[in-house]
Design an enzyme around this catalytic site. Sequence first.
Site, PDB file in Angstrom:
ATOM      1  N   GLY A 112       0.713  -1.195   0.054  1.00  0.00           N
ATOM      2  CA  GLY A 112       0.106   0.225  -0.262  1.00  0.00           C
ATOM      3  C   GLY A 112       0.910   1.253   0.192  1.00  0.00           C
ATOM      4  CD  GLU A 132      -1.309  -7.898  -4.413  1.00  0.00           C
ATOM      5  OE1 GLU A 132      -0.341  -6.811  -4.565  1.00  0.00           O
ATOM      6  OE2 GLU A 132      -0.733  -8.947  -4.731  1.00  0.00           O
ATOM      7  CB  CYS A 229      12.075  -2.349  -6.748  1.00  0.00           C
ATOM      8  SG  CYS A 229      11.604  -3.985  -6.132  1.00  0.00           S
TER       9      CYS A 229
HETATM   10  N1  SAM Z   1       2.966  -0.913  -4.999  1.00  0.00           N
HETATM   11  C1  SAM Z   1       3.372  -1.433  -3.725  1.00  0.00           C
HETATM   12  C2  SAM Z   1       3.816  -0.762  -2.712  1.00  0.00           C
HETATM   13  O1  SAM Z   1       4.190   0.338  -3.299  1.00  0.00           O
HETATM   14  O2  SAM Z   1       3.588  -0.839  -1.762  1.00  0.00           O
HETATM   15  C3  SAM Z   1       4.294  -2.753  -4.097  1.00  0.00           C
HETATM   16  C4  SAM Z   1       3.967  -3.761  -5.192  1.00  0.00           C
HETATM   17  S1  SAM Z   1       5.075  -5.145  -5.558  1.00  0.00           S
HETATM   18  C5  SAM Z   1       6.295  -4.296  -6.183  1.00  0.00           C
HETATM   19  C6  SAM Z   1       4.257  -5.917  -6.807  1.00  0.00           C
HETATM   20  C7  SAM Z   1       3.030  -6.562  -6.329  1.00  0.00           C
HETATM   21  O3  SAM Z   1       2.530  -7.213  -7.480  1.00  0.00           O
HETATM   22  C8  SAM Z   1       3.146  -7.582  -5.337  1.00  0.00           C
HETATM   23  O4  SAM Z   1       2.292  -7.292  -4.340  1.00  0.00           O
HETATM   24  C9  SAM Z   1       2.627  -8.814  -5.934  1.00  0.00           C
HETATM   25  O5  SAM Z   1       1.767  -9.666  -5.038  1.00  0.00           O
HETATM   26  C10 SAM Z   1       1.759  -8.310  -7.108  1.00  0.00           C
HETATM   27  N2  SAM Z   1       1.851  -9.390  -8.260  1.00  0.00           N
HETATM   28  C11 SAM Z   1       2.336 -10.604  -8.280  1.00  0.00           C
HETATM   29  N3  SAM Z   1       2.145 -11.098  -9.619  1.00  0.00           N
HETATM   30  C12 SAM Z   1       1.153 -10.116 -10.118  1.00  0.00           C
HETATM   31  C13 SAM Z   1       0.398 -10.313 -11.340  1.00  0.00           C
HETATM   32  N4  SAM Z   1       0.571 -11.504 -12.131  1.00  0.00           N
HETATM   33  N5  SAM Z   1      -0.559  -9.533 -11.861  1.00  0.00           N
HETATM   34  C14 SAM Z   1      -0.566  -8.228 -10.858  1.00  0.00           C
HETATM   35  N6  SAM Z   1       0.445  -7.985  -9.653  1.00  0.00           N
HETATM   36  C15 SAM Z   1       1.123  -9.147  -9.383  1.00  0.00           C
END
Ligand code: SAM
Length: 457
Positions: A112, A132, A229
């Site tokens: 979040g 999510e 990242c």
């Molecule tokens: N935006 C968040 C933050 O600022 O706190 C961090 C997000 S993290 C880099 C990427 C997210 O993409 C994870 O929560 C992961 O569960 C989700 N994710 C994983 N596979 C995915 C998919 N196929 N499609 C969309 N989201 C996915």
Amino acid sequence: MLPPSFIESLAGTGLDAAGRDALCRTLEAGETPVSVRFNPYKLAERPEGEGVPWNRYGFYLAERPRFTLDPLFHAGVYYVQEASSMFLEHIYRSLFGEGERLRILDLCAAPGGKSTLLATAAGLESVVVANEVIRARALTLADNIRKWGLGNVAVTSNDPSHFGALEHWFDLIAVDAPCSGEGMFRKNPEATAQWSPQAVELCAGRQRRILSEVWSALRPGGILIYSTCTFNRRENEENVAWLVENYDCEGVRIETDPAWGIVRGEVPAGEGVPVPVFRFFPHAVRGEGFFCAVIRKAEGRVRTRLSKPRRTVFTEATRQEQASLRPWFGQPEFMHFVRIGDQMYGYYEEAYPAVREVAERLSVLYSGVHAGQLYHGKLKPEHPLALFHDLAREAVPQAELGETAALGYLRRGDIPADGLAEGMNLVCFEGVPLGWIKRIGNRTNNLYPKELRIQNL
Ligand code: SAM
């Protein structure tokens, strides 16, 4: 130890040999800066400390405290977020004016960080859909959204492909894609262990799939912020180039201050404005590794006819129900009240129609402000209402607790009845609400949610 093929792949980042050495040394031995972003809706004055230059609410801490032991952390007064990711606010402010009402999608949103940032930047009459796909992570996201307490967010748990149901609907989409996490190597050694060239390829393919699935939900002329990242070109510039080749879009001009240490680049977009990309290298900025690109979808005819709605879950609040809810909201004239099942919810009036359109098409876990249930016209308030920034403080008696007692409350311990008014009380620490407690004679009932209680201290 950094994987040798990772070190080789850094040649694609544009850093010279000395820069690559400095980056590797920082990833292996550097200290992770600690930063938080405060909630201007809960804290009127900026806290002391050195500011994050690209975010007016971000600041660095000299050391990492035990956040769990700070009641203000549980009150949503600040969000612990690494500084580079806070750059989204600079992008936002470069493109949109104060008070502009937007529909925003944060597609990969848990836990979040970017959703709370965007909800703050966008103002209360905008709508942020924080999505999510992984259900357990979406529940944590919903907890963090309730804690932040702005009331302008809908939390969904959908696959990116489901957003086709909202064609041309969003003004801004953030895709903070799941990635190989090279920028987190120093913060999270597990990311190093899981890294491999195959994982990079896998991530790059998945990112393209995600981008292609969500593209139709962006309105013509709308903005896409793509971020990761990680450092490698496959997941970054090459994916941006792929997007530009396959979809009608271009870049947007965004100024940055050279003193910030961000490395800028460009991905050509044919005749159009090149797409600006921003790289955050931990040896050059005070933050973790981060990449982002800002893309504008070409203007064109907007199709606004939405797919047929599923049956709605909302029932308009009756006059009587509205009258019972109004005293709990600081500015009820801006709110729209509805019933979902037997529970009452409040939404910002201007944003409600949009939330409704989302709720009728996607899997919404939480939205607006959950106020609670009415019994014979009397509200039994729920936790999210206590954390809502515009709770009418005069609605119930307040019990100000010191630090030890506040932590006891957050552990769901017994709180003595003396000092509390009979019935419902709002528990506060340093004047900021933490939750509800009920006094019945000499007994008290700690209403802090079980699933949020702090443990193992
Ligand atoms: N935006 C968040 C933050 O600022 O706190 C961090 C997000 S993290 C880099 C990427 C997210 O993409 C994870 O929560 C992961 O569960 C989700 N994710 C994983 N596979 C995915 C998919 N196929 N499609 C969309 N989201 C996915």
